[in-house]
Design an enzyme around this catalytic site. Structure first.
Site, mmCIF file in Angstrom:
data_model
loop_
_atom_site.group_PDB
_atom_site.id
_atom_site.type_symbol
_atom_site.label_atom_id
_atom_site.label_comp_id
_atom_site.label_asym_id
_atom_site.label_seq_id
_atom_site.Cartn_x
_atom_site.Cartn_y
_atom_site.Cartn_z
ATOM 1 C CG ASP A 123 -11.037 -3.361 1.051
ATOM 2 O OD1 ASP A 123 -11.731 -2.659 2.020
ATOM 3 O OD2 ASP A 123 -10.059 -3.037 0.362
ATOM 4 C CE1 TYR A 163 -3.494 -2.613 0.668
ATOM 5 C CE2 TYR A 163 -2.508 -3.166 2.861
ATOM 6 C CZ TYR A 163 -3.181 -3.331 1.647
ATOM 7 O OH TYR A 163 -4.271 -4.425 2.061
ATOM 8 C CD GLU A 199 -3.416 -5.628 5.254
ATOM 9 O OE1 GLU A 199 -2.522 -6.385 4.787
ATOM 10 O OE2 GLU A 199 -4.404 -5.031 4.482
ATOM 11 N N GLY A 215 -14.078 -0.464 3.567
ATOM 12 C CA GLY A 215 -12.940 -0.762 4.410
ATOM 13 C C GLY A 215 -12.696 -1.997 4.680
ATOM 14 C CD1 TRP A 250 -6.607 2.749 1.470
ATOM 15 C CD2 TRP A 250 -4.609 2.968 0.840
ATOM 16 N NE1 TRP A 250 -6.307 1.927 0.302
ATOM 17 C CE2 TRP A 250 -5.198 2.148 -0.165
ATOM 18 C CE3 TRP A 250 -3.195 3.333 0.756
ATOM 19 C CZ2 TRP A 250 -4.347 1.478 -1.066
ATOM 20 C CZ3 TRP A 250 -2.257 2.682 -0.537
ATOM 21 C CH2 TRP A 250 -2.934 1.865 -1.180
ATOM 22 C CE1 TYR A 305 -3.266 -0.855 -3.683
ATOM 23 C CE2 TYR A 305 -4.345 0.447 -5.413
ATOM 24 C CZ TYR A 305 -4.575 -0.426 -4.314
ATOM 25 O OH TYR A 305 -5.859 -0.473 -3.773
ATOM 26 N NE ARG A 350 -4.410 -8.719 -1.324
ATOM 27 C CZ ARG A 350 -4.716 -7.471 -0.722
ATOM 28 N NH1 ARG A 350 -4.288 -7.223 0.251
ATOM 29 N NH2 ARG A 350 -5.204 -6.532 -1.660
HETATM 30 C C1 GLC Z 1 -7.079 -2.876 2.512
HETATM 31 C C2 GLC Z 1 -8.273 -2.653 3.758
HETATM 32 C C3 GLC Z 1 -8.503 -1.231 3.748
HETATM 33 C C4 GLC Z 1 -7.214 -0.464 4.021
HETATM 34 C C5 GLC Z 1 -6.272 -0.553 3.077
HETATM 35 C C6 GLC Z 1 -5.011 0.228 3.375
HETATM 36 O O1 GLC Z 1 -7.492 -2.397 1.276
HETATM 37 O O2 GLC Z 1 -9.128 -3.508 3.197
HETATM 38 O O3 GLC Z 1 -9.503 -1.245 5.003
HETATM 39 O O4 GLC Z 1 -7.818 0.997 4.277
HETATM 40 O O5 GLC Z 1 -5.996 -2.002 2.807
HETATM 41 O O6 GLC Z 1 -4.589 -0.083 4.577
#
Ligand code: GLC
Length: 435
Positions: free
Chosen positions: A169, A29, A401, A167, A33, A81, A201
């Protein structure tokens, strides 16, 4: 206080800081976000308030002219990404930011309560309030966007139009919506599975659904009206709406401290009254004994238990009586001696998968919401267990995570999944250790 662990958490946050914002974690990531930024700011507030303030300032700088705040802000050209800025094309919306590329979807509205938490944590209340005065109207404007654009039946509940807005997902709750869709097979190169084991995933076919919803929104330049009319995914989510309601409450408290602003406080109170009433009438499921999601597109409740079902405790939405019932349900289904609190999805369901992204593992941000939510209602022992479980999982595995909810898996330090050195796991641990 666990000093070693605390120091490690501080290091995670410091390493993920990129001059004016934080990334959730390296590689997987690499951008900013929205709701991550909020949780991260709470962590920073405990030891570096200027960074906490900058984090939020940068996020709000990417706000659109209609009040919308995007879920990812692409500060850099990083092709590790997918889907990146050239897929999302936020420029299609006439009121999108001219300064930042972003997605055209949002994430849970946490910034209101984050500002109040920053104020509570601050040792310099005057300075803190002065800072809040410079940003609070942007958050209010964001709430105005939600109530005017995302509540087509005028219920005081707002919809999300994509699973990535929730959130959570990859929740099994969305399976019911995927079953109503038949998207084309897209050709694309995923990047997430080069960083993380594919078994943790979503599948390729699931990604087709995610991309299809975005394609529909893009065809209409991300028009809210068209999305409300056409998106196959249109859901009232209890977690998302609880975050909005909690943030409304915080904005009322902060505007009261600032003084003046009677019109805004009055507006916020109206949203609160209507929102809480509809929330209890529509999203509480008597038989299940907790809150559930509602599929607004197909007009039907999605009757599943997840950690989102308990998030309304954080926003003071249930009565004490309802809260007691919810806690019984939670302890009965999620709280067995062999489980860490709190699995993201019902461990007694056949859709439960304790290793896979939002289909079962424990997430520290949901635990953090529960830690405070349970305290609100006086369930101190269970609240403390949530904290203790969170600390134990991080101590045994690292700042991952998400974590396997089954205790028996935590013997060799490999029960943490997804990204490592993950910002909000560190930030919210810092906050819980201070409380
Ligand atoms: C994943 C999670 C999301 C979060 C993102 C970055 O996509 O599902 O909730 O904001 O990661 O951490």
């Amino acid at each position: 206080m666990k000093e070693e662990l605390y120091k490690k958490a501080v290091t995670v946050l410091e390493n993920n800081w990129k001059d004016s914002f934080s990334i959730p974690c390296a590689n997987l990531y690499p951008f900013q976000w929205k709701w991550d930024s909020g949780f991260i700011a709470i962590g920073f507030a405990h030891f570096d308030m200027p960074k906490a303030q900058k984090e939020i300032e940068t996020l709000l700088d990417a706000q659109w002219e209609n009040g919308f705040i995007p879920h990812i802000i692409f500060h850099t050209d990083n092709d590790s990404y997918f889907p990146g800025p050239n897929f999302h094309r936020s420029d299609l919306h006439p009121l999108s930011s001219k300064k930042y590329k972003s997605t055209g979807m949002t994430q849970p509205p946490v910034i209101g309560f984050v500002l109040e938490d920053m104020y509570k944590i601050s040792k310099e209340k005057n300075e803190s309030l002065k800072y809040i005065e410079t940003v609070i109207d942007k958050v209010f404007f964001n709430h105005q966007y939600f109530y005017s654009k995302r509540d087509p039946q005028n219920e005081g509940l707002v919809y999300i139009y994509h699973n990535w807005e929730s959130g959570t997902d990859n929740s099994p709750i969305w399976d019911d919506i995927w079953a109503t869709m038949n998207p084309p097979e897209y050709t694309f190169e995923r990047r997430d599975t080069t960083h993380v084991d594919a078994s943790e995933r979503p599948s390729k076919r699931e990604y087709d659904h995610y991309l299809h919803i975005i394609e529909i929104a893009k065809e209409h330049n991300y028009s809210d009206e068209k999305i409300a009319e056409l998106s196959p995914f249109l859901v009232q989510d209890p977690l998302f709406n609880a975050m909005l309601i909690k943030s409304n409450e915080s904005l009322i408290n902060l505007y009261t401290l600032i003084g003046g602003n009677a019109d805004k406080i009055e507006q916020l109170e109206k949203w609160q009254q209507k929102g809480k009433a509809s929330f209890n009438a529509k999203l509480y499921d008597e038989e299940i004994g907790a809150y559930i999601h509602y599929d607004l597109r197909n007009e039907k409740p999605l009757r599943f238990l997840s950690s989102s079902s308990f998030a309304p405790l954080f926003a003071n939405i249930p009565s004490q009586e309802k809260a007691a019932k919810m806690v019984d349900v939670m302890m009965d289904k999620f709280g067995g001696e062999d489980q860490y609190l709190c699995a993201s999805f019902d461990p007694t369901s056949d859709r439960f998968n304790p290793k896979k992204y939002w289909r079962g593992p424990v997430w520290i941000n949901l635990n953090w919401l529960l830690f405070y939510g349970l305290k609100n209602y006086g369930f101190n022992d269970i609240s403390n267990r949530v904290k203790k479980d969170s600390i134990e999982m991080i101590e045994k595995n690292g700042f991952f995570e998400y974590f396997d909810s089954r205790k028996e898996i935590h013997t060799d330090g490999k029960a943490g999944y997804g990204g490592n050195h993950f910002s909000w796991s560190a930030a919210l641990l810092i906050d819980m250790l201070n409380n």
